[in-house]
Scaffold this active site. Structure first.
Site: not given
Ligand code: RB5
Length: 146
Positions: A8, A65, A67, A98, A133
């Site tokens: 994203d 993204c 996170t 694993h 595994h």
């Molecule tokens: C976008 O602001 C953010 O929410 C997205 O990139 C991501 O971290 C979601 O899990």
């Protein structure tokens, strides 16, 4: 290897760095977007990547993204996908060895480009160990059928 990738807006910069790295290494890379910084929804990119991996159209998926979390939550709803959010090289290796992870999820707001490159290299150069595994992976894969 055939790698399919997507991000994203929150993962676009890191994805670009990693795509360049993969191409330099000789991998075949398909990028499903996003291609600009406009705010967008991570499932719109996680789903096509996950479906391509599940269909065997790519060897591995790479999702970025902010996170890595939303990408993994989405990708793991596609049967056949084992997506892992990774922030260190030990886990990158272990989740291949694993868990037979087939989609790597990274957070651009969490890991810098240097560490992300090392994580990607560790992930792609590690192989599933099978053995004990195999049954463990089969146990959680069985949940897909319920
Ligand atoms: C976008 O602001 C953010 O929410 C997205 O990139 C991501 O971290 C979601 O899990």
């Amino acid at each position: 290897m055939r790698i399919i990738t997507g991000s994203d807006h929150g993962g676009l910069s890191l994805k670009k760095v990693l795509v360049a790295r993969l191409v330099t290494q000789g991998h075949e890379v398909r990028d499903v977007g996003t291609n600009d910084t406009a705010s967008c929804d991570y499932p719109d990119f996680a789903v096509p990547v996950a479906q391509a991996v599940a269909a065997g159209e790519a060897d591995f998926g790479l999702l970025v993204c902010g996170t890595g979390q939303g990408m993994a939550m989405t990708a793991n709803r596609v049967p056949g996908v084992r997506a892992a959010v990774v922030g260190d090289t030990f886990t990158a290796k272990a989740t291949r060895q694993h868990n037979d992870a087939n989609v790597l999820c990274l957070g651009e707001r969490v890991v810098g480009p240097g560490l992300a490159g090392d994580i990607l290299d560790a992930f792609l150069s590690s192989t599933f160990e099978g053995g004990r595994h195999t049954g463990r992976v089969a146990k959680f894969t069985a949940l897909e059928k319920k």
